[in-house]
Design an enzyme around this catalytic site. Structure first.
Site, PDB file in Angstrom:
ATOM      1  CB  SER A 112      -0.925   0.019   1.211  1.00  0.00           C
ATOM      2  OG  SER A 112      -1.963  -0.889   1.010  1.00  0.00           O
TER       3      SER A 112
ATOM      4  CE1 TYR B 285      -4.319   1.410   4.412  1.00  0.00           C
ATOM      5  CE2 TYR B 285      -2.905   0.356   6.031  1.00  0.00           C
ATOM      6  CZ  TYR B 285      -3.204   0.662   4.723  1.00  0.00           C
ATOM      7  OH  TYR B 285      -2.388   0.226   3.738  1.00  0.00           O
TER       8      TYR B 285
ATOM      9  CE  LYS C 253      -3.797   0.641  -1.002  1.00  0.00           C
ATOM     10  NZ  LYS C 253      -4.457   0.203   0.246  1.00  0.00           N
TER      11      LYS C 253
ATOM     12  CB  VAL D 167      -0.067  -5.872   4.288  1.00  0.00           C
ATOM     13  CG1 VAL D 167      -1.359  -5.435   4.877  1.00  0.00           C
ATOM     14  CG2 VAL D 167      -0.119  -6.053   2.809  1.00  0.00           C
TER      15      VAL D 167
ATOM     16  CE1 TYR E  15      -4.123  -1.327  -4.824  1.00  0.00           C
ATOM     17  CE2 TYR E  15      -4.852  -3.620  -4.747  1.00  0.00           C
ATOM     18  CZ  TYR E  15      -4.488  -2.453  -4.086  1.00  0.00           C
ATOM     19  OH  TYR E  15      -4.478  -2.408  -2.717  1.00  0.00           O
TER      20      TYR E  15
HETATM   21  N1  GLN Z   1      -1.991  -5.501  -1.928  1.00  0.00           N
HETATM   22  C1  GLN Z   1      -2.567  -5.341  -0.633  1.00  0.00           C
HETATM   23  C2  GLN Z   1      -4.077  -5.456  -0.685  1.00  0.00           C
HETATM   24  O1  GLN Z   1      -4.657  -4.905  -1.578  1.00  0.00           O
HETATM   25  C3  GLN Z   1      -2.157  -4.012  -0.065  1.00  0.00           C
HETATM   26  C4  GLN Z   1      -2.784  -3.749   1.274  1.00  0.00           C
HETATM   27  C5  GLN Z   1      -1.881  -3.018   2.229  1.00  0.00           C
HETATM   28  O2  GLN Z   1      -0.680  -2.922   2.065  1.00  0.00           O
HETATM   29  N2  GLN Z   1      -2.475  -2.553   3.290  1.00  0.00           N
HETATM   30  O3  GLN Z   1      -4.688  -6.065   0.125  1.00  0.00           O
END
Ligand code: GLN
Length: 330
Positions: free
Chosen positions: A75, A252, A78, A270, A200
């Site tokens: 993420s 988040y 993003k 993550v 993505y």
């Molecule tokens: N590729 C992961 C997902 O879409 C990214 C989520 C994250 O890093 N929080 O679930």
């Protein structure tokens, strides 16, 4: 190290290096949290891995631990794709597709904003998939190539992607697939939702080190220009928008606590990475795969909380130790 030395060489013995070494040693024994397993390939990460890297806005680098170890960006990609969409389409059009409100919900929440049915913000999966779909509408089958080139400029070296992690998420990412279809239902993504989702997944599988993360954060802290290569990655207008969203939504449903305790924009992923941006001063990259229940790296948060307090980095630190302390030591 002389004050005039602006190379990116590690400056052993420097005051900031001493602090980073101390924080690394202090948090190394901490074992709270769990490695993410919902993407099966991520479960293979070494839970002990731990790296901390700080790059100044003029390109000096200080680091400790596993700063050469590759992991996937997840993420943390993003805010960077969001900046590209702003640049490509302008904020008004992007805003029609994705909001700028904290969701107070998990990163993979299926909830959309009441009334508009837009994703709350581009830092959660629904918003990020929407942003990638916008880019996909423009770049088609060349979108990932375009993204990888852009990410490489932001990091200052040619990046690659981890095919195993990508395929693992593509095979198991049913929740994100459901989100993409929900977005399609509301006309927020174009008809090729599956193709955009595939981009993505690839974007999340871009492989880098926590040194790369620190460099990318330093590019943002240096008003969009890579501090070592000098290449421009973003205009300052878009950096301002990216940092604002990172400040309110980057961690988040922990974003409020992060703003309270650390007080500067950040983004987690993550796989265990975190970037933190101290505007005009520092980029910080950390890597430690054990996550808290919000999906943020436990040691990453601990290190940033303490570093912010020791260096006075919080934007509302009234004593403003931050700027003066950093001015003195950098
Ligand atoms: N590729 C992961 C997902 O879409 C990214 C989520 C994250 O890093 N929080 O679930």
């Amino acid at each position: 190290m002389s004050m005039s030395d602006t190379s990116s060489a590690i400056a052993r013995g420097h005051e900031l290096q001493v602090l980073i070494d101390e924080l690394y040693e202090k948090y190394l024994p901490h074992t709270a949290g769990e490695v993410a397993t919902y993407i099966p390939e991520l479960a293979k990460a070494d839970p002990e891995a731990f790296g901390v890297c700080v790059v100044t806005a003029d390109g000096r680098r200080f680091e400790a631990g596993d700063c050469d170890r590759l992991f996937t960006i997840q993420s943390i990609s993003k805010p960077f794709t969001y900046g590209m969409a702003l640049e490509e389409f302008g904020p008004a059009k992007v805003f029609e597709h994705v909001g700028v409100e904290p969701s107070g919900d998990t990163f993979n929440s299926i909830e959309l904003q009441n009334g508009s049915n837009r994703p709350f913000n581009p830092m959660i999966n629904s918003g990020a998939i929407t942003v990638t779909a916008l880019l996909h509408a423009r770049y088609g089958h060349k979108t990932f190539e375009y993204l990888l080139d852009r990410f490489s400029v932001i990091a200052g070296r040619q990046l690659t992607f981890d095919r195993a992690v990508y395929e693992s998420e593509r095979r198991t990412g049913h929740r994100n697939r459901a989100i993409a279809h929900l977005l399609l239902n509301f006309g927020l993504v174009h008809a090729e939702a599956e193709a955009a989702l595939d981009v993505y997944f690839k974007q999340c599988a871009i492989a880098l080190t926590c040194r790369d993360l620190a460099m990318m954060a330093a590019t943002l802290s240096n008003m969009g220009r890579h501090p070592v290569s000098g290449r421009s990655a973003y205009s300052i207008t878009h950096v301002k928008d990216m940092l604002s969203i990172m400040f309110t939504c980057g961690m988040y449903d922990y974003s409020g606590q992060w703003a309270y305790r650390v007080g500067v924009p950040a983004k987690s992923g993550v796989s265990g990475g975190v970037i933190t941006v101290v505007n005009r001063q520092l980029g910080i990259g950390t890597y430690s795969p054990r996550l808290d229940p919000y999906g943020n790296s436990c040691r990453g948060t601990e290190v940033c909380v303490e570093m912010a307090s020791r260096l006075g980095l919080h934007v509302f630190d009234c004593l403003n130790v931050g700027s003066s302390f950093l001015d003195a030591i950098l």
